[in-house]
Design a protein around this motif. Structure first.
Motif, PDB file in Angstrom:
ATOM      1  N   ALA A 164       0.836  -1.210   0.000  1.00  0.00           N
ATOM      2  CA  ALA A 164       0.000   0.000   0.000  1.00  0.00           C
ATOM      3  C   ALA A 164       0.869   1.257   0.000  1.00  0.00           C
ATOM      4  N   ALA A 165       1.948   1.240   0.764  1.00  0.00           N
ATOM      5  CA  ALA A 165       2.861   2.394   0.799  1.00  0.00           C
ATOM      6  C   ALA A 165       3.504   2.601  -0.571  1.00  0.00           C
ATOM      7  N   PHE A 166       3.936   1.520  -1.197  1.00  0.00           N
ATOM      8  CA  PHE A 166       4.558   1.631  -2.518  1.00  0.00           C
ATOM      9  C   PHE A 166       3.566   2.143  -3.551  1.00  0.00           C
ATOM     10  N   TRP A 167       2.362   1.600  -3.560  1.00  0.00           N
ATOM     11  CA  TRP A 167       1.354   2.041  -4.519  1.00  0.00           C
ATOM     12  C   TRP A 167       0.989   3.497  -4.292  1.00  0.00           C
ATOM     13  N   GLY A 168       0.918   3.931  -3.033  1.00  0.00           N
ATOM     14  CA  GLY A 168       0.624   5.336  -2.739  1.00  0.00           C
ATOM     15  C   GLY A 168       1.706   6.262  -3.269  1.00  0.00           C
ATOM     16  N   LEU A 169       2.951   5.910  -3.035  1.00  0.00           N
ATOM     17  CA  LEU A 169       4.062   6.731  -3.531  1.00  0.00           C
ATOM     18  C   LEU A 169       4.102   6.734  -5.060  1.00  0.00           C
ATOM     19  N   LEU A 170       3.960   5.562  -5.646  1.00  0.00           N
ATOM     20  CA  LEU A 170       4.061   5.441  -7.103  1.00  0.00           C
ATOM     21  C   LEU A 170       2.954   6.206  -7.819  1.00  0.00           C
ATOM     22  N   GLY A 229       3.481   2.956 -17.348  1.00  0.00           N
ATOM     23  CA  GLY A 229       4.663   2.597 -16.568  1.00  0.00           C
ATOM     24  C   GLY A 229       4.328   2.405 -15.102  1.00  0.00           C
ATOM     25  N   LYS A 230       3.415   3.224 -14.586  1.00  0.00           N
ATOM     26  CA  LYS A 230       3.017   3.095 -13.188  1.00  0.00           C
ATOM     27  C   LYS A 230       2.269   1.787 -12.944  1.00  0.00           C
ATOM     28  N   VAL A 231       1.414   1.398 -13.879  1.00  0.00           N
ATOM     29  CA  VAL A 231       0.681   0.139 -13.725  1.00  0.00           C
ATOM     30  C   VAL A 231       1.657  -1.032 -13.747  1.00  0.00           C
ATOM     31  N   ALA A 232       2.590  -1.023 -14.689  1.00  0.00           N
ATOM     32  CA  ALA A 232       3.584  -2.099 -14.768  1.00  0.00           C
ATOM     33  C   ALA A 232       4.434  -2.139 -13.499  1.00  0.00           C
ATOM     34  N   LEU A 233       4.870  -0.974 -13.032  1.00  0.00           N
ATOM     35  CA  LEU A 233       5.681  -0.928 -11.814  1.00  0.00           C
ATOM     36  C   LEU A 233       4.878  -1.335 -10.584  1.00  0.00           C
ATOM     37  N   LEU A 254       2.511  -3.606 -10.466  1.00  0.00           N
ATOM     38  CA  LEU A 254       2.477  -5.073 -10.479  1.00  0.00           C
ATOM     39  C   LEU A 254       3.841  -5.657 -10.154  1.00  0.00           C
ATOM     40  N   TYR A 255       4.883  -5.064 -10.726  1.00  0.00           N
ATOM     41  CA  TYR A 255       6.247  -5.522 -10.437  1.00  0.00           C
ATOM     42  C   TYR A 255       6.572  -5.324  -8.955  1.00  0.00           C
ATOM     43  N   GLY A 256       6.144  -4.215  -8.390  1.00  0.00           N
ATOM     44  CA  GLY A 256       6.366  -3.951  -6.972  1.00  0.00           C
ATOM     45  C   GLY A 256       5.649  -4.957  -6.090  1.00  0.00           C
ATOM     46  N   LEU A 257       4.423  -5.321  -6.468  1.00  0.00           N
ATOM     47  CA  LEU A 257       3.690  -6.335  -5.719  1.00  0.00           C
ATOM     48  C   LEU A 257       4.459  -7.653  -5.710  1.00  0.00           C
ATOM     49  N   VAL A 258       4.966  -8.047  -6.861  1.00  0.00           N
ATOM     50  CA  VAL A 258       5.731  -9.298  -6.961  1.00  0.00           C
ATOM     51  C   VAL A 258       7.031  -9.189  -6.170  1.00  0.00           C
ATOM     52  N   TRP A 259       7.707  -8.045  -6.258  1.00  0.00           N
ATOM     53  CA  TRP A 259       8.979  -7.855  -5.538  1.00  0.00           C
ATOM     54  C   TRP A 259       8.758  -7.942  -4.025  1.00  0.00           C
ATOM     55  N   ILE A 260       7.765  -7.237  -3.518  1.00  0.00           N
ATOM     56  CA  ILE A 260       7.491  -7.230  -2.083  1.00  0.00           C
ATOM     57  C   ILE A 260       7.051  -8.622  -1.625  1.00  0.00           C
ATOM     58  N   TYR A 261       6.260  -9.290  -2.439  1.00  0.00           N
ATOM     59  CA  TYR A 261       5.842 -10.661  -2.133  1.00  0.00           C
ATOM     60  C   TYR A 261       7.060 -11.578  -2.033  1.00  0.00           C
TER      61      TYR A 261
END
Length: 190
Positions: A103-109, A119-123, A125-132
């Motif tokens: 949630a913090a990453f999505w808020g900042l992004l 690019g934000k949508v791709a990032l 999803l990539y951020g979700l996978v990275w944090i997971y």
């Protein structure tokens, strides 16, 4: 939806519009990011947390169960770690699921001005996978430490080593997405 959440969203949207019209991008970014974080967090309580707890449990079970390091109940988010004749049960909740960090990453992004919408949508999803993945690494490390050294090492494994590893991975990702991109784009302009 909670009435207080709805009122908060309306105040947040109005505040964002004021900062946008006043051409105050720093305040727009700060208020937008923090507000969206809280909105995502409070709206994620029933479903996204359940999905993430289940996904983390399943991902962890794929890694640790073949080696008999722990037994995992993905329906309840429980991890039973054994060490000899001793065992302990760890519960995966919203703190261990990665929901807060996502949630913090999505808020900042969302309010970061350096990327276009695609690019934000791709990032996102990539951020979700990275944090997971970082969370799976952290939990695997906790299971390994407790399984090999005993239940008395749980606090050290969970609260110190696991968090350090997790936050190093998350901060590296944040650096790549936010700081490195900003510096490389400004370097091209000079």
């Amino acid at each position: 939806m909670n009435i207080f959440l709805l009122i908060g969203v309306l105040i947040w949207l109005y505040t964002l519009s004021v900062f946008k019209r006043a051409k105050l991008p720093a305040f727009y970014f700060i208020v937008g990011s923090i507000g969206l974080f809280f909105i995502l967090f409070f709206m994620s309580k029933p479903y996204f947390i359940w999905i993430m707890v289940r996904a983390v449990s399943i991902g962890l079970s794929i890694i640790v169960q073949p080696f008999n390091l722990a037994s995992i109940s993905s329906d309840y988010g429980l991890i039973a770690i054994t060490h000899g004749f001793n065992s302990m049960t760890m519960s995966i909740d919203y703190e261990c699921s990665g929901v807060i960090e996502t949630a913090a990453f999505w808020g900042l992004l969302t309010f970061y001005p350096m990327y276009k919408s695609k690019g934000k949508v791709a990032l996102a999803l990539y951020g979700l996978v990275w944090i997971y993945t970082a969370n799976i690494i952290r939990l695997t490390l906790i299971v390994l430490i407790v399984h090999n050294f005993g239940t008395e090492y749980f606090f050290l494994a969970h609260s110190i080593i696991g968090r350090i590893v997790f936050y190093i991975l998350v901060v590296l990702f944040y650096y790549r997405v936010f700081t490195y991109t900003y510096l490389s784009k400004n370097k091209e302009e000079v």
